[in-house]
Enzyme design. Structure first.
Site, short mmCIF file in Angstrom:
data_model
loop_
_atom_site.label_atom_id
_atom_site.label_comp_id
_atom_site.label_asym_id
_atom_site.label_seq_id
_atom_site.Cartn_x
_atom_site.Cartn_y
_atom_site.Cartn_z
N ARG A 161 34.05 -45.04 -20.05
CA ARG A 161 33.09 -45.61 -21.01
C ARG A 161 31.71 -45.86 -20.38
O ARG A 161 30.98 -46.75 -20.83
CB ARG A 161 33.60 -46.93 -21.60
CG ARG A 161 34.89 -46.84 -22.38
CD ARG A 161 34.70 -46.05 -23.68
NE ARG A 161 35.75 -46.30 -24.64
CZ ARG A 161 36.89 -45.62 -24.73
NH1 ARG A 161 37.14 -44.62 -23.89
NH2 ARG A 161 37.77 -45.92 -25.66
N SER A 232 37.36 -50.25 -30.66
CA SER A 232 37.70 -51.21 -29.60
C SER A 232 36.48 -52.10 -29.34
O SER A 232 35.42 -51.58 -29.03
CB SER A 232 38.03 -50.50 -28.29
OG SER A 232 39.12 -49.63 -28.47
N GLU A 327 32.84 -53.73 -25.24
CA GLU A 327 32.45 -52.33 -25.16
C GLU A 327 31.30 -52.10 -26.14
O GLU A 327 30.45 -51.23 -25.94
CB GLU A 327 33.65 -51.46 -25.56
CG GLU A 327 33.37 -50.02 -25.40
CD GLU A 327 34.26 -49.07 -26.17
OE1 GLU A 327 35.07 -49.50 -27.01
OE2 GLU A 327 34.12 -47.89 -25.92
N1 EPU Z 1 48.79 -53.08 -27.02
C1 EPU Z 1 49.42 -54.24 -27.40
N2 EPU Z 1 48.89 -54.93 -28.45
C2 EPU Z 1 47.80 -54.53 -29.11
C3 EPU Z 1 47.14 -53.35 -28.72
C4 EPU Z 1 47.66 -52.63 -27.65
O1 EPU Z 1 50.41 -54.66 -26.83
O2 EPU Z 1 47.39 -55.20 -30.08
C5 EPU Z 1 49.39 -52.29 -25.93
C6 EPU Z 1 50.04 -51.02 -26.47
O3 EPU Z 1 51.35 -51.25 -26.87
C7 EPU Z 1 49.96 -50.09 -25.29
C8 EPU Z 1 48.66 -50.48 -24.62
O4 EPU Z 1 48.37 -51.82 -25.06
O5 EPU Z 1 51.01 -50.34 -24.40
C9 EPU Z 1 47.51 -49.55 -24.94
O6 EPU Z 1 47.30 -49.53 -26.34
P1 EPU Z 1 46.63 -48.28 -27.09
O7 EPU Z 1 47.33 -47.02 -26.76
O8 EPU Z 1 46.50 -48.64 -28.54
O9 EPU Z 1 45.21 -48.13 -26.42
P2 EPU Z 1 44.09 -49.17 -25.98
O10 EPU Z 1 44.03 -49.21 -24.49
O11 EPU Z 1 44.27 -50.47 -26.69
C10 EPU Z 1 42.27 -47.31 -25.78
C11 EPU Z 1 40.88 -47.00 -26.26
C12 EPU Z 1 40.91 -46.59 -27.73
C13 EPU Z 1 41.77 -45.34 -27.84
C14 EPU Z 1 43.18 -45.67 -27.32
C15 EPU Z 1 44.06 -44.45 -27.27
C16 EPU Z 1 39.43 -48.45 -24.93
C17 EPU Z 1 38.49 -49.59 -24.91
N3 EPU Z 1 40.03 -48.18 -26.10
O12 EPU Z 1 42.77 -48.42 -26.51
O13 EPU Z 1 39.58 -46.25 -28.09
O14 EPU Z 1 41.84 -44.89 -29.19
O15 EPU Z 1 43.08 -46.16 -25.94
O16 EPU Z 1 43.68 -43.62 -26.24
O17 EPU Z 1 39.63 -47.80 -23.91
C18 EPU Z 1 37.59 -47.08 -29.11
O18 EPU Z 1 37.05 -46.95 -28.02
O19 EPU Z 1 36.98 -47.51 -30.12
C19 EPU Z 1 39.01 -46.77 -29.25
C20 EPU Z 1 39.67 -47.00 -30.37
#
Ligand code: EPU
Length: 332
Positions: A161, A232, A327
């Site tokens: 990012r 995010s 972010e």
């Molecule tokens: N998780 C939870 N609770 C939640 C959300 C997530 O326990 O409410 C856990 C999930 O179960 C999983 C882990 O956290 O084990 C990661 O969750 P997820 O795959 O949803 O991804 P994220 O790290 O929360 C990032 C990006 C997203 C992108 C997803 C998928 C950032 C800041 N965000 O989210 O990007 O879609 O990975 O690759 O890195 C964005 O930037 O706007 C965005 C949506």
């Protein structure tokens, strides 16, 4: 070129903030942009789709928006196609176009809101792919001198990012075109989370991946047309391996990803552990299906969003000893 005075930005920010800018200009070409520069003064903002920012109030300056469009194959390298895309093209229209050709590289980035220019500023990423993996060259205009510069990918300072356009060169350049490399016979990236179910199927195509990602995103992430949000709200923090091990002792079920400089912990998981998922403060809420996303529950003020942001950060810090950072860009 289009130009408006005292223009509402309500339809230009996905958080749904009802703010105005003193001047709004949309240009169609590099020449038009260069012609505009002398009238910009000191207070201006170059924006894309408005999907990663939070306006803290009315904007007392000029908002610039690129309407430079077009998707053009500029080089056929056999296994790879170099495609030059206007900064004002909607990102997901480009992804859809690439998938229609059967070319790979960006299908995992389906349905990310925003425009092509921002993909190169923000190094957008999802489901195991980042824009930097496919960006070859970024063309930009210096907003003071009007000079054109081409940045090769290794000059863009890309990291999670991050890019030079958000850091050292912040506010200095407007991106006009981005050239991406797309693979004619793509190696599919199916390693992230529940995408592994796709690897059990035969003859998976980039179109299958696009559909899968669209379904996952639609199920988890709120539609900004219904519930204002900027995706995010926080970045996932990276902590040292030492610190990670200490926290893991207390929370053995904590999800994590090893990265170069330590361990990345999903902020959404920590926010959920703190009890914030689905909760609200005034008209600002933590999304019920993905705690990393803050939402405008209807008519929220920027103060309410910021108050919720601060409360969430404080609880994560108190519980895990980790600082998390937005972010989303705050614009005043
Ligand atoms: N998780 C939870 N609770 C939640 C959300 C997530 O326990 O409410 C856990 C999930 O179960 C999983 C882990 O956290 O084990 C990661 O969750 P997820 O795959 O949803 O991804 P994220 O790290 O929360 C990032 C990006 C997203 C992108 C997803 C998928 C950032 C800041 N965000 O989210 O990007 O879609 O990975 O690759 O890195 C964005 O930037 O706007 C965005 C949506």
């Amino acid at each position: 070129m289009k130009e408006y005075a005292n223009y509402s930005l309500l339809n230009h920010n996905t958080f749904g903030m009802n703010v105005e800018t003193k001047r709004f200009v949309e240009y169609d070409s590099e020449e038009e942009l260069i012609g505009l520069l002398p009238s910009l003064g000191n207070k201006f903002l170059h924006m894309g789709g408005g999907s990663n920012l939070l306006f803290l109030g009315n904007f007392d300056g000029t908002v610039l928006h690129s309407a430079i469009r077009g998707i053009e194959v500029v080089e056929n390298c056999g296994e790879e196609m170099l495609v030059r895309v206007g900064a004002g093209v909607v990102w997901d229209d480009f992804v859809a176009w690439a998938v229609e050709q059967g070319w790979g590289g960006i299908e995992n980035l389906s349905l990310i809101p925003g425009e092509v220019g921002a993909s190169a500023v923000q190094n957008i990423g999802a489901y195991g792919v980042e824009a930097k993996d496919v960006i070859v060259r970024v063309e930009a205009i210096h907003l003071k001198t009007g000079e054109k510069r081409c940045f090769m990918a290794d000059e863009c300072g890309y990291a999670y990012r991050q890019s030079v356009f958000k850091n050292e060169l912040k506010g200095q350049y407007a991106i006009t075109y981005v050239t991406y490399k797309l693979a004619v016979h793509p190696t599919l990236k199916l390693g992230y989370g529940n995408m592994k179910v796709l690897s059990e199927k035969e003859n998976v195509t980039v179109a299958d991946i696009r559909q899968f990602i669209i379904d996952v995103r639609n199920a988890k992430l709120p539609d900004p047309k219904v519930l204002g949000n900027a995706g995010s709200f926080f970045m996932n923090p990276v902590v040292s391996r030492d610190k990670f091990r200490k926290i893991q002792l207390a929370y053995p079920q904590m999800p994590y990803y090893e990265v170069e400089n330590g361990v990345k912990i999903p902020a959404g998981w920590m926010i959920e552990q703190c009890g914030w998922k689905g909760k609200s403060l005034g008209r600002a809420g933590v999304h019920e299906k993905q705690a990393l996303v803050l939402v405008n529950l209807g008519g929220a003020s920027s103060e309410e969003i910021v108050a919720l942001c601060n409360a969430v950060c404080k609880d994560v810090k108190d519980t895990f000893g980790i600082d998390i950072h937005p972010e989303v860009n705050f614009i005043s």
